[in-house]
Design an enzyme around this catalytic site. Structure first.
Site, PDB file in Angstrom:
ATOM      1  N   THR A  10       0.870  -1.159   0.000  1.00 26.15           N
ATOM      2  CA  THR A  10       0.000   0.000   0.000  1.00 26.15           C
ATOM      3  C   THR A  10       0.900   1.200   0.000  1.00 26.15           C
ATOM      4  OG1 THR A  10      -2.049   0.795   0.936  1.00 26.15           O
ATOM      5  CG2 THR A  10      -0.251   0.544   2.456  1.00 26.15           C
ATOM      6  N   LYS A  42      -8.025   2.690   3.060  1.00 26.19           N
ATOM      7  CA  LYS A  42      -6.975   2.544   4.062  1.00 26.19           C
ATOM      8  C   LYS A  42      -6.754   3.825   4.869  1.00 26.19           C
ATOM      9  CE  LYS A  42      -4.853  -0.436   0.687  1.00 26.19           C
ATOM     10  NZ  LYS A  42      -3.760  -0.527  -0.273  1.00 26.19           N
ATOM     11  N   GLY A  54      -4.129   6.607   8.440  1.00 24.59           N
ATOM     12  CA  GLY A  54      -3.968   5.678   7.333  1.00 24.59           C
ATOM     13  C   GLY A  54      -3.065   4.554   7.776  1.00 24.59           C
ATOM     14  N   SER A 133       4.665   0.061   0.724  1.00 28.01           N
ATOM     15  CA  SER A 133       5.566  -0.385  -0.342  1.00 28.01           C
ATOM     16  C   SER A 133       5.927   0.730  -1.307  1.00 28.01           C
ATOM     17  CB  SER A 133       4.940  -1.548  -1.108  1.00 28.01           C
ATOM     18  OG  SER A 133       3.704  -1.151  -1.658  1.00 28.01           O
ATOM     19  N   THR A 170       0.888  -0.277  -5.840  1.00 27.09           N
ATOM     20  CA  THR A 170       0.186   0.985  -5.596  1.00 27.09           C
ATOM     21  C   THR A 170      -0.659   1.312  -6.812  1.00 27.09           C
ATOM     22  OG1 THR A 170       2.027   1.776  -4.229  1.00 27.09           O
ATOM     23  CG2 THR A 170       0.517   3.447  -5.058  1.00 27.09           C
TER      24      THR A 170
END
Length: 181
Positions: A10, A42, A54, A133, A170
């Site tokens: 994410t 998120k 988040g 990530s 992403t």
């Protein structure tokens, strides 16, 4: 090495500029090389809406942490830093909580913090921070854009678009929450 696919990625980004703080997250959830969901949320407001948060990591773990932080915010109303430190202490020392795999960005009108399971409560420099990530890509892009005349939301959206072009974990399905600082 295990043959079991792992959950990936994410990107969560926070930008604080011009009297506004923004927290934005992408919507992609991946298992191994497969996109499981493209529109996960998120990022969300916490408590009475004066804090936005988040997460990056396992969803169930993040929900547990959101609930725990909301409890701390009820205990310490209007004191995000104190609530975050108290939660991070619990996260690090509690047998159940320390197994949770997630990181969080939380922000209110005064402060932005990164919370980790190792007990870290970090306040970013330059009003910009990111996790996940694609976090380093979004962070670099937002830092580069911070000196422009773009506002916090425009910086966050552009930085996330750049991260989505670079990080395969992403996407461009964004959830964005903001507060006046």
């Amino acid at each position: 090495m295990s043959d079991i696919p792992t959950w990936h990625g994410t990107t969560i980004l926070s930008v604080r500029k011009g009297g506004k703080v923004v927290v934005v997250g992408d919507g992609q959830v991946s298992l191994g090389q497969t996109v499981i969901k493209g529109n996960a949320r998120k990022v969300r407001p916490l408590g009475d809406g004066t804090v936005i948060a988040g997460f990056a990591g396992a969803t169930a773990d993040a929900m547990t942490l959101f609930e725990r932080l909301e409890g701390k915010l009820e205990k310490f109303p209007g004191q995000l830093l104190r609530a975050a430190v108290d939660m991070a202490k619990d996260w690090r020392t509690d047998r159940y909580l320390r197994r949770l795999e997630a990181m969080m960005i939380v922000a209110d009108k005064n402060v932005t913090l990164v919370l980790t399971g190792t007990g870290d409560v970090l306040e970013p420099e330059h009003g910009v921070t990111a996790i996940g990530s694609g976090g380093n890509y979004a962070l670099a892009a937002a830092r580069a854009l911070a000196d422009t005349d773009m506002n916090a939301e425009a910086i966050a959206r552009k930085a996330m678009a750049i991260a989505a072009e670079i990080c395969v974990y992403t996407n461009n399905s964004l959830t964005l929450e903001s507060l006046d600082a």
